[in-house]
Design a protein around this motif. Structure first.
Motif, PDB file in Angstrom:
ATOM      1  N   ASP A  32      -5.874  -4.070   7.477  1.00  0.00           N
ATOM      2  CA  ASP A  32      -6.510  -3.851   8.778  1.00  0.00           C
ATOM      3  C   ASP A  32      -7.551  -4.907   9.108  1.00  0.00           C
ATOM      4  O   ASP A  32      -7.755  -5.245  10.271  1.00  0.00           O
ATOM      5  CB  ASP A  32      -7.120  -2.452   8.841  1.00  0.00           C
ATOM      6  N   ILE A  33      -8.223  -5.424   8.095  1.00  0.00           N
ATOM      7  CA  ILE A  33      -9.163  -6.526   8.334  1.00  0.00           C
ATOM      8  C   ILE A  33      -8.404  -7.731   8.876  1.00  0.00           C
ATOM      9  O   ILE A  33      -8.834  -8.372   9.838  1.00  0.00           O
ATOM     10  CB  ILE A  33      -9.950  -6.870   7.053  1.00  0.00           C
TER      11      ILE A  33
ATOM     12  N   ARG B 232     -12.030   6.269   2.835  1.00  0.00           N
ATOM     13  CA  ARG B 232     -12.030   5.720   1.482  1.00  0.00           C
ATOM     14  C   ARG B 232     -13.373   5.972   0.786  1.00  0.00           C
ATOM     15  O   ARG B 232     -13.424   6.307  -0.377  1.00  0.00           O
ATOM     16  CB  ARG B 232     -11.747   4.220   1.528  1.00  0.00           C
ATOM     17  N   THR B 233     -14.453   5.837   1.518  1.00  0.00           N
ATOM     18  CA  THR B 233     -15.779   6.052   0.937  1.00  0.00           C
ATOM     19  C   THR B 233     -15.966   7.503   0.504  1.00  0.00           C
ATOM     20  O   THR B 233     -16.438   7.778  -0.601  1.00  0.00           O
ATOM     21  CB  THR B 233     -16.873   5.641   1.936  1.00  0.00           C
TER      22      THR B 233
ATOM     23  N   LEU C  67      -5.664   2.894  -0.171  1.00  0.00           N
ATOM     24  CA  LEU C  67      -6.567   2.777   0.966  1.00  0.00           C
ATOM     25  C   LEU C  67      -7.283   1.428   0.986  1.00  0.00           C
ATOM     26  O   LEU C  67      -7.511   0.853   2.060  1.00  0.00           O
ATOM     27  CB  LEU C  67      -7.593   3.910   0.959  1.00  0.00           C
ATOM     28  N   GLU C  68      -7.631   0.919  -0.183  1.00  0.00           N
ATOM     29  CA  GLU C  68      -8.269  -0.401  -0.235  1.00  0.00           C
ATOM     30  C   GLU C  68      -7.318  -1.480   0.269  1.00  0.00           C
ATOM     31  O   GLU C  68      -7.731  -2.408   0.982  1.00  0.00           O
ATOM     32  CB  GLU C  68      -8.734  -0.703  -1.654  1.00  0.00           C
TER      33      GLU C  68
ATOM     34  N   ILE D 293     -10.639   4.274   8.275  1.00  0.00           N
ATOM     35  CA  ILE D 293     -10.121   4.092   6.916  1.00  0.00           C
ATOM     36  C   ILE D 293     -11.266   3.846   5.936  1.00  0.00           C
ATOM     37  O   ILE D 293     -11.269   4.381   4.826  1.00  0.00           O
ATOM     38  CB  ILE D 293      -9.090   2.943   6.876  1.00  0.00           C
ATOM     39  N   VAL D 294     -12.248   3.054   6.331  1.00  0.00           N
ATOM     40  CA  VAL D 294     -13.384   2.786   5.448  1.00  0.00           C
ATOM     41  C   VAL D 294     -14.163   4.073   5.169  1.00  0.00           C
ATOM     42  O   VAL D 294     -14.541   4.346   4.020  1.00  0.00           O
ATOM     43  CB  VAL D 294     -14.300   1.693   6.048  1.00  0.00           C
TER      44      VAL D 294
ATOM     45  N   SER E 136       0.827  -1.204   0.000  1.00  0.00           N
ATOM     46  CA  SER E 136       0.000   0.000   0.000  1.00  0.00           C
ATOM     47  C   SER E 136       0.863   1.255   0.000  1.00  0.00           C
ATOM     48  O   SER E 136       0.606   2.202  -0.749  1.00  0.00           O
ATOM     49  CB  SER E 136      -0.917  -0.003   1.223  1.00  0.00           C
TER      50      SER E 136
ATOM     51  N   LEU F 183     -10.001   0.683  11.495  1.00  0.00           N
ATOM     52  CA  LEU F 183     -10.635   0.125  10.304  1.00  0.00           C
ATOM     53  C   LEU F 183     -11.837   0.974   9.884  1.00  0.00           C
ATOM     54  O   LEU F 183     -11.986   1.305   8.706  1.00  0.00           O
ATOM     55  CB  LEU F 183     -11.066  -1.324  10.560  1.00  0.00           C
TER      56      LEU F 183
ATOM     57  N   ILE G  65      -7.226  -1.252   3.966  1.00  0.00           N
ATOM     58  CA  ILE G  65      -8.428  -1.864   4.543  1.00  0.00           C
ATOM     59  C   ILE G  65      -8.228  -3.376   4.648  1.00  0.00           C
ATOM     60  O   ILE G  65      -8.543  -3.986   5.672  1.00  0.00           O
ATOM     61  CB  ILE G  65      -9.681  -1.523   3.718  1.00  0.00           C
TER      62      ILE G  65
END
Length: 121
Positions: A70-71, A93-94, A63-64, A89-90, A16, A86, A67
């Motif tokens: 982090d998952i 990103r959104t 960022l994906e 970041i989501v 990343s 998490l 994610i």
């Protein structure tokens, strides 16, 4: 298994970071090229918008990947701190995705209506 998942998360995080650095380097080189054109009176603001959208795409991809990392970290070590990171970041990103997609659609629409504006001098 715990150690392997942690290492996978670290590798994904490094990838990343590499994506961000790569995208930023490409954008910086293109920005210098566009500014050189500005000095010669051939500046095209539309190409700067395309550059911003391209850089945004690299940032979104990065960022994906974060994610995903982090998952994995949350699965390995579940806790409130990991879930909060998490979620942050989501959300980031959104929000970026919504605005970037809108800008890309605007650029594509303008590119189809006025292709001459997007020609590189």
């Amino acid at each position: 298994m715990h150690f392997v998942l942690e290492q996978i998360a670290v590798v994904i995080s490094i990838v990343s970071l590499a994506v961000v650095v790569y995208g930023t380097c490409i954008a910086a080189v293109e920005f210098v090229r566009l500014e050189t054109q500005r000095l010669h009176g051939k500046f095209n603001v539309q190409l700067l918008r395309v550059l911003r959208a391209d850089l945004g795409a690299y940032l979104l991809f990065s960022l994906e990947l974060l994610i995903a990392a982090d998952i994995i970290k949350t699965i390995v070590e579940p806790g409130y701190k990991e879930l909060i990171v998490l979620a942050g970041i989501v959300v980031l990103r959104t929000v970026l995705s919504v605005f970037l997609n809108r800008e890309i659609l605007e650029i594509d629409h303008e590119r189809h209506e006025h292709p001459e504006l997007f020609c590189k001098p």
